[in-house]
Structure formats: structure tokens, C-alpha cells
Design a protein around this motif. Structure first.
Motif, PDB file in Angstrom:
ATOM      1  N   ALA A   1      39.348  33.186  35.322  1.00  0.00           N
ATOM      2  CA  ALA A   1      37.934  32.785  35.396  1.00  0.00           C
ATOM      3  C   ALA A   1      37.029  33.986  35.106  1.00  0.00           C
ATOM      4  O   ALA A   1      36.022  33.859  34.407  1.00  0.00           O
ATOM      5  CB  ALA A   1      37.631  32.199  36.771  1.00  0.00           C
ATOM      6  N   LEU A   2      37.429  35.133  35.626  1.00  0.00           N
ATOM      7  CA  LEU A   2      36.648  36.360  35.391  1.00  0.00           C
ATOM      8  C   LEU A   2      36.603  36.665  33.892  1.00  0.00           C
ATOM      9  O   LEU A   2      35.547  36.974  33.331  1.00  0.00           O
ATOM     10  CB  LEU A   2      37.298  37.528  36.156  1.00  0.00           C
ATOM     11  N   MET A   3      37.753  36.560  33.231  1.00  0.00           N
ATOM     12  CA  MET A   3      37.788  36.819  31.791  1.00  0.00           C
ATOM     13  C   MET A   3      36.950  35.789  31.023  1.00  0.00           C
ATOM     14  O   MET A   3      36.262  36.134  30.052  1.00  0.00           O
ATOM     15  CB  MET A   3      39.227  36.791  31.275  1.00  0.00           C
TER      16      MET A   3
ATOM     17  N   GLU B   1      43.051  42.989  31.026  1.00  0.00           N
ATOM     18  CA  GLU B   1      43.966  42.230  31.877  1.00  0.00           C
ATOM     19  C   GLU B   1      44.519  43.085  33.004  1.00  0.00           C
ATOM     20  O   GLU B   1      44.825  42.600  34.086  1.00  0.00           O
ATOM     21  CB  GLU B   1      45.130  41.680  31.042  1.00  0.00           C
ATOM     22  N   CYS B   2      44.717  44.362  32.719  1.00  0.00           N
ATOM     23  CA  CYS B   2      45.385  45.234  33.690  1.00  0.00           C
ATOM     24  C   CYS B   2      45.069  46.686  33.315  1.00  0.00           C
ATOM     25  O   CYS B   2      44.973  47.007  32.130  1.00  0.00           O
ATOM     26  CB  CYS B   2      46.894  44.982  33.586  1.00  0.00           C
TER      27      CYS B   2
ATOM     28  N   VAL C   1      45.832  29.679  31.965  1.00  0.00           N
ATOM     29  CA  VAL C   1      44.860  29.730  30.861  1.00  0.00           C
ATOM     30  C   VAL C   1      43.731  28.753  31.175  1.00  0.00           C
ATOM     31  O   VAL C   1      43.958  27.689  31.760  1.00  0.00           O
ATOM     32  CB  VAL C   1      45.469  29.377  29.475  1.00  0.00           C
ATOM     33  N   ILE C   2      42.533  29.140  30.772  1.00  0.00           N
ATOM     34  CA  ILE C   2      41.376  28.266  30.918  1.00  0.00           C
ATOM     35  C   ILE C   2      40.947  27.828  29.522  1.00  0.00           C
ATOM     36  O   ILE C   2      40.796  28.663  28.620  1.00  0.00           O
ATOM     37  CB  ILE C   2      40.220  28.990  31.641  1.00  0.00           C
TER      38      ILE C   2
ATOM     39  N   TRP D   1      42.489  33.993  30.457  1.00  0.00           N
ATOM     40  CA  TRP D   1      43.931  33.934  30.733  1.00  0.00           C
ATOM     41  C   TRP D   1      44.321  35.099  31.629  1.00  0.00           C
ATOM     42  O   TRP D   1      43.606  36.108  31.701  1.00  0.00           O
ATOM     43  CB  TRP D   1      44.747  33.995  29.430  1.00  0.00           C
ATOM     44  N   ALA D   2      45.438  34.926  32.309  1.00  0.00           N
ATOM     45  CA  ALA D   2      45.957  36.010  33.148  1.00  0.00           C
ATOM     46  C   ALA D   2      47.419  35.746  33.454  1.00  0.00           C
ATOM     47  O   ALA D   2      47.868  34.591  33.477  1.00  0.00           O
ATOM     48  CB  ALA D   2      45.161  36.108  34.446  1.00  0.00           C
ATOM     49  N   VAL D   3      48.152  36.822  33.649  1.00  0.00           N
ATOM     50  CA  VAL D   3      49.553  36.754  34.066  1.00  0.00           C
ATOM     51  C   VAL D   3      49.686  37.675  35.274  1.00  0.00           C
ATOM     52  O   VAL D   3      49.185  38.807  35.244  1.00  0.00           O
ATOM     53  CB  VAL D   3      50.505  37.206  32.937  1.00  0.00           C
TER      54      VAL D   3
END
Lengths: 334, 233
Positions: free
Chosen positions: A213-215, B159-160, A329-330, A186-188
Motif C-alpha cells: 500500500a505504501l508503494m 522495497e528493502c 500485489v495491489i 507490491w512487496a515480498v
């Protein structure tokens, strides 16, 4: 004007104002009835753009003390009471990406080891407040919206709610729960370009997809399908197609939008679309994009007006919203 | 991870961590917000902002200055999480007054845009080139523990690497205070995962129960975090 707004908004049948509380409680009751058993040590995350705004604005005419239960914090208390949860909650507001952000936070809470299970509850109503606001922005389609269509003319708003119960593997096994899918990334992100208009190059959304995708520890080639935001506005759909091209190149990855069928449910959209995506994973079918009849040249070969049967191992769901926010989200087959 | 910047606008005044500005988070009216410190941007019109957005944006700008991250050439992956009690309720009510379907006229589109509480995060992202995660959390008191925890968690989960965490609330409309402890104001702190040799206010850690520690002292909320940082400075 009645709640059906001349047929250009997608309202839930039979959901009518009654009693002294926000209509949002009736909407939430409907989805909670079908949620099943939730462990009492579950953390609750709610998501919405305007919560009980239908009652809050009434305070212009009446004493406001009657309306505090329309604030999101109190709506979360109500859900906790329904499931006898401990009362630890977060309510997220991130425009139309609210519930995708909520899923991301829920997954992060479980990944951190702090909680074994998180309940996501997302909801938003069609109200005069919201309907007239989008009309004032001239963002509404005069008829049902046509995501990714060459002749799209704007969005149709809808109302809805969804719950998603997230668990780690151990908890799910203990409770004998069937796994519908795994949230693996997931990412925001933020476009950092404009408040109401998405970045035309789709750089912010592309960044969110790449980070997700990296996560997940996968190459973007592994993504089998995309549940797009697909609002049917000129700018949003173009931005998304640019982002997908940016990430996936010339690959004809199947893309769909549910908004031509149910409207744009705003803060609930990401949750509903994640639920639909999980069904796609389980059944190996991509739903049709309702309203898509004459393809935007950039959508040709990606979006379909009919259902597509295919082997889906990994699906991406994305949402974008005002203030430049993007979330993705994946989900992978469990 | 370390706290590298602090900015606030409260009824006690406007200030930043690395200064002699007194920090006081109390009940009372907020000072006027000039917005004169905001950078020039061709599509940013300060006059269109609601007071909630101006307040949050001012405190973010100060925290960025305090952390030495105000100036930039290329966009940075910095995120923002803000807790609020009332969000943009005042703007909601202002917008609602412009909704008059009986007159067959459309309401104010600019006001409608500002009826989302996360809009000021978008302004901050646009003005300061911040591409990281950004969202609003509603809470019952102006404590900011949720924002602080979520920011730390975003850094921990990869994430950051840099996050702003804070609180933002303007004075609610008359009759809306449902918690006596409510105080208006905006306070933001900058958290960096790896600030190298940059000056900092202390080290943040979090345990499995969600407790947050600054230099091994448990932190209950943003206010106590800032007090501890300033004491150290």
C-alpha cells in the motif's frame, strides 16, 4: 495410480503424458496459444515450484542427459523461441508465492525503465512427486478443500498455468493494448519464524500488505477486495484472517479464494489469482469461494459462498508459502 | 549503495571478505560444512537440513558476520536473492527414492520440505531475523548476475534497504553437468543502501541497460565482484 489421484487433486482434462518431454510443455503450450502477440523486446519471467519434475525424477532409472530440457532455464528458452523474444529471462522459485514474486519483479523491471514490457509465465503440474509429498505432510484434504470454512481439513492440489503481459503506459498505448488494470504496489516479506508453519499472528503477511500500500501511495482503506491465498489448511487460513484483521481492523472487506474451485496450483497460484483479480476489477464482481459453507468465526462477514457485485477500484492479491515467504500485489482499475 | 560483507564456501575453502582467507572459486568437491556457527534456535535442527540448505546457510552466516549483522535483538528488514543452476536437485532425487506408492507407505516428509530451493532462505530468515524479500533465481551458469541485479533493483525501488545477493549450488548428481563452466559453491555479498560510516568494499551502481558497476568498474558476476572487493580490501 493415475494422474487424477482418486479425485482429490484438480488435474486438467486431457493433459496426458506423451513423447519424451515433460508434460509441463503441453501445459505451457495450452496457455501460450491464448496469450496473443508479445513484442519481441519483452523480458520473460517464469515461475514454478518444480518445473519439469515429472521427467527429472525419471533420471533415477534412465540417463539424465535426456532430461535437461525439464529444467526451468530450458523451459524459459522454449517460451522465448515461441515468441521470438531476445532470450533475457529470470526463473523465480519462492514456493507457493513464486508467481506473485514474479509479478513484483516484472513490475519493478518496468518501473526501473529497463524494459517496456515483461511477460510473466507461471506453471506447475500435479505429479506423483508433489502429491505424495503433501500427503506425507498430512496437508491434504480428504475431499475438495473448503477455504475459510469452520470444517476445513486441508488443501487440494491443482495444476495450471497463466501468462500476464505487463507493459508501461507508453508501450500499451503504442500497441493499442487494452489495459486490464494497473499494478501499483507490491512487496515480498518473510515471517522469520518457521519453515513450514505460517506465523500465527500473520505479521509477515500484514507487513507485505502495508508495504504494498505504501508503494502504491494509497491508504489500506482504499483496498476494495482481497484475493486471498486461502488454501483450506487450518494454519494458513487462520494466519491470513489474523493478518487481514491486523491491517483492516473490523472493516468487512470482501475476501475470496479460488482454491476450492481449481485447487492449489502452487507456483502458478499467484499468477492465476492475479488474472482473476483483474477480471474482478473489470466486471465489478467478486467470485464465490467454492467449498465455503460453514464460516470460520473470523471469516464471517468477509468470505461469501456466492458471487458479490460491488464497485471494485483496487484489489489486493496475496500468497504465502513454505520458508515463511509472503508476497502481495495491489492492482487498480486502469 | 555499498557492499559491506562477503562470505563464501567453495571447493577452494571457506572465508569472508575482511580476512586473509584466500578466495578461489573453482571446480572440485566442496568442503564439509559443520554448521557449528549457526545460532541456537529452539525449532532449528541442523541435522534435518539437506546439503544444499547447509551450504547456502553457511555462506549467508559468514556474510552477515563480515557485515557486522550476525547478532540481532529484533527482526530486521533484510532480504536475500540467490541464483542457482541445479537448485535442490540432489534432494529431489533423494526424496523421489522414498516415493513408493506400491508399498502403500508415505514418503519422507522432511525430505519433501527440502525439495523447494528457497527453503534455506527461510532458515536464514528464521535464524537471523530477516524479514525482507527472499527468492531463488535459476540461471544457466553459476554467475549470480541475476541475483546481484535483482538485489540492487529491490533497493532502488524502495522495497528493502539491505539485501544479500549470492549463488548456491552443490555438486550435481553424476551425469547432470550440462555446462562445462559449472562450479559448485555458495558466495553471498551484503549490499546496504545507507551504511553510514560503516567499513565497506565499494560502491555499487547500475545503469538503465542493467549493467552493474563496482566503483565504476563493470561487474560481470558475483565472482568478479568479490575479487574486486578483496583486491580493494
Amino acid at each position: 495410480m493415475d494422474r487424477y489421484y482418486a479425485g482429490v487433486a484438480s488435474c486438467i482434462e486431457g493433459l496426458e503424458q506423451g513423447g519424451n518431454r515433460s508434460l509441463v510443455y503441453e501445459l505451457i503450450d495450452r496457455v501460450l496459444e491464448n496469450t496473443g502477440i508479445v513484442p519481441s523486446d519483452t523480458f520473460l519471467i517464469t515461475a514454478s515450484t518444480k518445473a519439469g519434475i515429472d521427467r527429472i525424477v525419471d533420471s533415477v532409472k534412465k540417463p539424465p542427459s535426456d532430461y535437461s530440457d525439464s529444467f526451468p532455464q530450458h523451459i524459459a528458452d522454449y517460451i522465448c523461441d515461441r515468441f521470438s523474444l531476445s532470450g533475457e529471462t529470470l526463473h523465480i522459485s519462492a514456493a507457493c508465492a513464486s508467481s506473485t514474486v514474479a509479478i513484483a519483479r516484472g513490475a519493478a523491471l518496468i518501473k526501473s525503465g529497463r524494459y517496456d514490457s515483461v511477460l510473466i509465465c507461471c506453471y506447475d503440474l500435479v505429479t506423483e512427486f508433489v502429491f505424495s509429498g503433501f500427503c506425507s505432510l498430512q496437508a491434504m484434504s480428504p475431499a475438495a478443500c473448503k477455504p475459510f470454512d469452520k470444517n476445513r481439513k486441508g488443501m487440494s492440489i491443482g495444476e495450471g498455468a497463466a501468462t500476464l503481459l505487463l507493459m508501461n503506459e507508453k508501450k500499451a498505448r503504442e500497441l493499442g493494448k487494452k489495459t486490464m488494470g494497473i499494478i501499483s504496489g507490491w512487496a515480498v516479506t518473510n515471517d522469520a519464524t518457521h519453515i513450514t508453519r505460517p506465523d500465527k499472528d500473520g505479521c509477515g503477511l500484514a507487513l507485505a500488505i502495508e508495504k504494498s500500500a505504501l508503494m502504491a501511495g494509497i491508504n489500506t482503506d482504499s483496498i476494495s477486495a482481497i484475493c486471498a491465498h486461502g488454501t483450506g489448511t487450518l494454519y494458513n487460513d487462520s494466519m491470513e484472517l489474523a493478518a487481514y484483521k491486523n491491517v483492516f481492523g473490523s472493516r468487512n472487506i470482501p475476501v475470496f479464494s479460488v482454491k476450492g474451485a481449481i485447487g492449489h496450483t502452487l507456483g502458478a497460484a499467484g499468477g492465476i489469482e492475479a488474472a482473476v483479480s483483474l477480471k474482478c476489477l473489470m466486471h465489478g464482481v467478486i467470485p464465490p469461494t467454492t467449498g465455503f459453507t460453514d464460516p470460520d468465526p473470523d471469516a464471517a462477514g468477509l468470505v461469501s459462498s456466492g458471487p458479490v457485485k460491488t464497485d471494485i477500484r483496487c484489489i489486493l492479491s496475496t500468497n504465502s508459502g513454505f520458508a515463511g515467504v509472503n508476497a502481495s500485489v495491489i492492482m487498480e482499475r486502469g | 549503495m555499498f557492499i559491506t560483507g562477503i562470505g563464501w564456501v567453495t571447493s577452494g575453502g571457506v572465508g569472508k571478505g575482511n580476512s586473509a582467507d584466500p578466495f578461489d572459486f573453482k571446480k572440485g568437491a566442496l568442503p564439509d560444512i559443520s554448521g557449528n556457527d549457526f545460532p541456537v534456535n529452539p525449532i532449528f535442527r541442523k541435522g534435518r537440513l539437506d546439503r544444499f540448505s547447509l551450504l547456502g546457510l553457511e555462506a549467508i552466516a559468514i556474510a552477515l558476520k563480515d557485515a557486522g549483522l550476525y547478532e540481532y535483538n529484533i527482526k530486521r528488514h533484510i532480504g536475500i536473492v540467490a541464483s542457482t543452476v541445479f537448485g535442490c536437485l540432489v534432494t529431489d532425487l533423494d526424496f523421489h527414492e522414498t516415493v513408493t506408492p506400491e508399498n502403500n507407505t508415505l514418503p519422507d516428509p522432511n525430505l519433501f520440505t527440502h525439495t523447494l530451493p528457497n527453503i534455506f532462505l527461510g532458515y536464514a530468515a528464521m535464524l537471523f531475523g530477516l524479514t525482507g524479500p527472499n527468492y531463488i533465481l535459476y540461471e544457466k551458469e553459476s554467475r549470480g548476475h541475476g541475483a546481484l541485479y535483482s538485489a540492487v533493483e529491490s533497493i532502488q525501488s524502495g522495497e528493502c534497504d539491505i539485501m544479500l545477493a549470492g549463488i548456491c549450488d552443490v555438486e550435481p548428481p553424476d551425469g547432470y553437468i550440462y555446462n562445462d563452466a559449472f562450479r559448485p559453491g555458495a558466495i553471498f555479498i551484503m549490499i546496504e543502501n545507507n551504511p553510514c560510516d560503516k567499513q565497506n568494499y565499494g560502491k555499487l551502481t547500475v545503469d538503465k541497460n542493467g549493467n552493474i558497476y563496482l566503483n565504476n568498474l563493470i561487474i560481470e558476476d558475483i565472482e568478479s565482484c568479490v575479487r574486486e572487493c578483496i583486491k580493494k580490501a
